[in-house]
Structure formats: structure tokens, C-alpha cells
Write a protein that holds these residues in place. Structure first.
Motif, short mmCIF file in Angstrom:
data_model
loop_
_atom_site.label_atom_id
_atom_site.label_comp_id
_atom_site.label_asym_id
_atom_site.label_seq_id
_atom_site.Cartn_x
_atom_site.Cartn_y
_atom_site.Cartn_z
N SER A 350 1.10 -1.23 -0.29
CA SER A 350 0.12 0.26 -0.20
C SER A 350 1.03 1.37 -0.05
CB SER A 350 -1.10 0.39 1.13
OG SER A 350 -0.36 0.07 2.72
N THR A 351 1.99 1.54 -0.01
CA THR A 351 3.25 2.44 0.29
C THR A 351 4.27 2.63 -0.93
OG1 THR A 351 4.41 1.61 1.46
CG2 THR A 351 2.85 2.45 2.42
N ILE A 352 5.40 1.33 -0.94
CA ILE A 352 6.44 1.14 -2.06
C ILE A 352 5.96 1.23 -3.27
CG2 ILE A 352 8.44 0.95 -2.75
CD1 ILE A 352 8.96 -0.05 0.60
N PHE A 353 4.49 -0.15 -3.60
CA PHE A 353 3.76 0.03 -4.98
C PHE A 353 2.63 -0.17 -4.57
CE2 PHE A 353 7.80 -3.08 -3.48
CZ PHE A 353 8.00 -3.05 -4.39
N GLY A 354 2.51 1.33 -3.93
CA GLY A 354 1.29 1.71 -3.61
C GLY A 354 0.18 2.36 -5.34
N PRO A 358 -2.94 -3.67 -8.79
CA PRO A 358 -2.83 -4.82 -8.69
C PRO A 358 -2.53 -5.99 -9.50
CG PRO A 358 -5.26 -3.81 -7.90
CD PRO A 358 -4.20 -2.93 -9.11
N GLU A 359 -2.37 -6.02 -10.72
CA GLU A 359 -2.01 -6.26 -11.87
C GLU A 359 -0.17 -6.76 -11.61
OE1 GLU A 359 -6.27 -6.01 -12.31
OE2 GLU A 359 -5.07 -4.42 -12.20
N GLU A 360 -0.23 -5.20 -12.16
CA GLU A 360 1.22 -5.68 -11.38
C GLU A 360 1.71 -5.76 -10.32
OE1 GLU A 360 2.11 -1.10 -14.33
OE2 GLU A 360 0.84 -1.13 -12.34
N LYS A 361 1.40 -5.47 -9.04
CA LYS A 361 2.01 -6.03 -8.06
C LYS A 361 1.59 -7.57 -8.03
CE LYS A 361 -0.83 -2.64 -5.63
NZ LYS A 361 -0.90 -1.90 -4.86
N ALA A 362 1.12 -8.04 -8.26
CA ALA A 362 0.57 -9.73 -8.32
C ALA A 362 2.02 -10.67 -9.56
CB ALA A 362 -0.45 -10.51 -9.57
N LYS A 363 2.30 -9.52 -10.53
CA LYS A 363 3.39 -9.99 -11.50
C LYS A 363 5.04 -9.75 -10.35
CE LYS A 363 0.93 -8.65 -15.52
NZ LYS A 363 1.41 -8.00 -17.75
N MET A 364 5.06 -9.05 -9.85
CA MET A 364 6.07 -8.93 -9.63
C MET A 364 5.76 -9.29 -8.09
SD MET A 364 5.99 -4.02 -9.39
CE MET A 364 7.50 -3.81 -9.20
#
Length: 392
Positions: A350-354, A358-364
């Protein structure tokens, strides 16, 4: 001399006028020359003398000299942040039509630089699994200008085989660039592992407790980095103005002197804390490469020695559980940054990757259940008790 002694006793380039034991802060912008020829020689780098503090300053020179002695590097350049260091490396290595091979597992702003900012200038990013060497070989092509890796990824805590990556890079006559911020360069030799260019956020361990921002570019002068330092020091420092300030260099030189002592406490605390956290039922997973059951433990020990840094990640039941945990902390600080003297906690999702989708965070592989802890110098029992009460 041993490294911890070397960090304290490296002589100055020139004797200080008052024989100060600590290098003074040279706040001067410009410098007087005895004659026109000397001034011309300084500006054209025919002699070693500062000409203008936007690109050379005695306080910063001293800091760079100490890092160069500790790393046995060809060249060290100090910049005003870790991101400035990474950006300048990429500006020196890339060009329109070229690409960088890396992973989706990296610090959010680094990924954004490679995946978005550089694409505006025609530079591509080929992402792959850096722990699978066959996939890395497939990702590299004739237009690849470097392989970039974080030695322990933030916050996924992944470790790749640096020597294997170096063999792939060198087979294509390109450098291996490694962000080694998570383990100090006093603890292992990136050069011996095949790294050609090392980048460090000196804001972290080196600054001595989050006193100042800084970044380091460490060039090992291999056959794969010919002309690199010349581009950095004769072009990019002048044209992009990201040189470290003398005030930051002074603080970080002081931090360098105590780096070894502080790191040994922090890394010891991190290992002991990680073991204690494994006993808490509310924590679903403790991610720390210093733990013997961690899948990267053996490789990390082989590459970096017996210590595993001061970053520990834990997974809770849900994002709500993470927020509730953070809100109940009393000793541990809710703050970003790593390797402060104080223990810090943050919810990366919710902060550094906020600002990622959601799709990008899932890939990461950035999960909404993860808390990142930066373990400080407090008594480890006090840190554990605060975490335990915040979970209950």
C-alpha cells in the motif's frame, strides 16, 4: 589493514591545513587557482584538483576514496541518492534501441525507472526469472546493454546466483550491474562474484542511522566497463547535476567508520528476531535468508558470508491484519527506509508499491499480506515484545 581499520584510517589526498582528524566539510562552491594554466588543467582533468563543487569536492572525494579502498574498486562516484546512482548507471550504459535484462522482483522505483521512465527514451526492459539461468540466456539479445540484479530483492527476498549471471553477461560482452544495498560491501566482495558495476544506496547502512541521502556507483574497471567511469565523471556529473553534497559526504564518512560495528549488531538482531517470530502463530510466514529453512539460505551464505542483512519480511492473514498490526506498534516505527538505527515497519503493497495496479503487483509478487521490517540496534527482546503485543 582490515576493512574496519581501513574505514577509519585512510589518509587524505592532501594534508589538511589544520591537521583535522575528521575531513572538514568544504562548503565552497569554487576554488582559487594559482595561474591560468593550472585552472585549465583542472577543468580538463589533466591534474587532480577540484574545479567546481557540482562535480568535485574535497569532502566528497575523501568519502569516495574510502569506499574505493574498502572495495578495491577502479572508481567510485558518490551521488545524492541511491536512485540517482541507478539512473546515472543506466544513462551511461543504455541508448535508444537498447534493452536491460532484469526481474520484476526489485524495489518499486527501480522497476518504474526501467519499465516506464527509460522506455520514453527508447530503452526496453526484458524481465525474466533471474534465478533460472536458462531463462536469462533467452532474455539476453544483441541489443542488451547490461543485466541488472538486486542481491536480495526488496521485499521478495529472492537471491540469484551472481557468478552464473556474470557468465551470461560476459559471454555477451556486457556488464553485470548489482544493487548490493542489503549487505554491506565490507562483508563480501561483489568483484569476486563477477559483478562489474555495484550500486549502493548509502542512505541505508552507511549513513549511520538515516542521517543523509546518498548513492554510490562502484566501477570495478573490468573489460566490460571500458569508458563507463569516463562517461559518468566527464559527462553525466556535469550534465545531470546529481553529485553528492559535502554535508552528506561528511555524515556518511562518519557512518562508514562505524558501519562494521553497527551492521554486526543489526544482522545478529535480525537473525535472532526472525527465529523468535517463527514461534508466533499469527505470523503465517517469516521470510529471511538467514534462516536455515529458507530456500535461498545456502546460496546467500556462499555469496555473502554468514550474515544475511537486517531486512525481515513477515506475512499475516490479510491486509487488515497488517494495518491493525502497524497501528498497535509502540516501539517499532511506522516508517519507510531500511537499516536505520531504529527498527522500522512498513506495508509495501500500500506504500512503496501503492501506485502500481493490482495486476502489476501480482506480477511483481508483492503481496497485501506482507510487512517489511528493518531491524535496528535496540535490544532484540524489546523489538520482539513490541511485535508480539501488536499481534495480539
Amino acid at each position: 589493514m582490515k576493512k574496519n581499520t581501513q574505514a577509519i584510517h585512510l589518509p587524505y589526498r592532501r594534508r589538511d591545513a589544520y591537521d583535522a582528524l575528521s575531513m572538514p566539510v568544504y562548503n565552497a562552491v569554487a576554488y582559487e587557482f594559482s595561474d591560468a594554466q593550472t585552472m585549465a588543467d583542472a577543468f580538463c582533468e589533466r591534474i587532480d584538483a577540484p574545479d567546481y563543487s557540482r562535480c568535485e569536492n574535497p569532502t566528497v572525494d575523501n568519502f569516495e576514496d574510502r569506499v574505493r579502498a574498502l572495495t578495491d574498486a577502479f572508481s567510485v562516484t558518490a551521488l545524492n541518492s541511491g536512485m540517482a546512482a541507478i539512473s546515472n548507471i543506466m544513462l551511461a550504459l543504455t541508448a535508444q534501441g537498447k534493452n536491460v535484462v532484469s526481474s520484476t522482483h526489485m524495489f518499486g522505483n527501480t522497476f518504474d525507472l526501467l519499465n516506464r521512465s527509460l522506455r520514453k527514451f527508447g530503452v526496453g526492459l526484458h524481465t525474466t526469472d533471474l534465478t533460472d539461468i536458462e531463462k536469462v540466456k533467452q532474455a539476453v539479445d544483441d541489443n542488451t546493454c547490461c543485466i541488472f540484479v538486486e542481491i536480495i530483492t526488496n521485499p521478495q527476498m529472492e537471491v540469484a546466483d551472481l557468478q552464473a549471471l556474470a557468465r551470461v553477461a560476459h559471454a555477451h560482452h556486457i556488464p553485470l550491474v548489482a544493487d548490493t544495498t542489503t549487505i554491506p560491501f565490507t562483508m563480501f566482495s561483489a568483484k569476486d562474484l563477477g559483478v562489474d558495476i555495484e550500486v549502493v544506496s548509502s542512505t541505508k547502512y552507511i549513513s549511520g542511522g538515516a542521517t543523509s541521502l546518498g548513492g554510490l556507483i562502484i566501477d570495478y574497471g573490468t573489460e566490460y566497463t571500458k569508458g563507463f567511469t569516463q562517461t559518468i565523471k566527464s559527462e553525466l556529473l556535469f550534465n545531470f547535476g546529481a553529485y553528492m553534497t559535502p554535508q552528506a559526504a561528511f555524515l556518511q564518512t562518519m557512518g562508514l567508520e562505524t558501519l562494521d560495528a553497527r551492521y554486526r549488531v543489526q544482522s545478529s538482531n535480525a537473525l535472532e528476531l526472525a527465529k523468535k517470530l517463527q514461534t508466533l502463530k499469527q505470523i503465517k510466514f517469516v521470510n529471511y535468508v538467514g534462516l536455515e529453512d529458507n530456500k535461498f539460505h545456502a546460496l546467500a551464505q556462499k555469496q555473502f558470508g554468514k550474515t544475511a542483512g537486517a531486512m525481515v519480511c513477515i506475512d499475516l492473514e490479510s491486509q487488515d491484519a497488517c494495518f491493525n498490526f502497524l497501528n498497535r506498534l509502540k516501539l517499532v516505527h511506522r516508517a519507510t527506509n531500511l537499516f536505520d538505527n531504529r527498527t522500522l515497519a512498513i506495508h509495501p503493497y500500500s506504500t512503496i508499491f501503492g501506485n502500481f495496479t493490482p495486476e502489476e503487483k501480482a506480477k511483481m509478487d508483492v503481496l497485501d499480506t506482507t510487512i517489511r521490517l528493518s531491524v535496528g540496534l535496540e535490544d532484540v527482546d524489546d523489538i520482539f515484545e513490541d511485535i508480539k503485543q501488536a499481534l495480539q
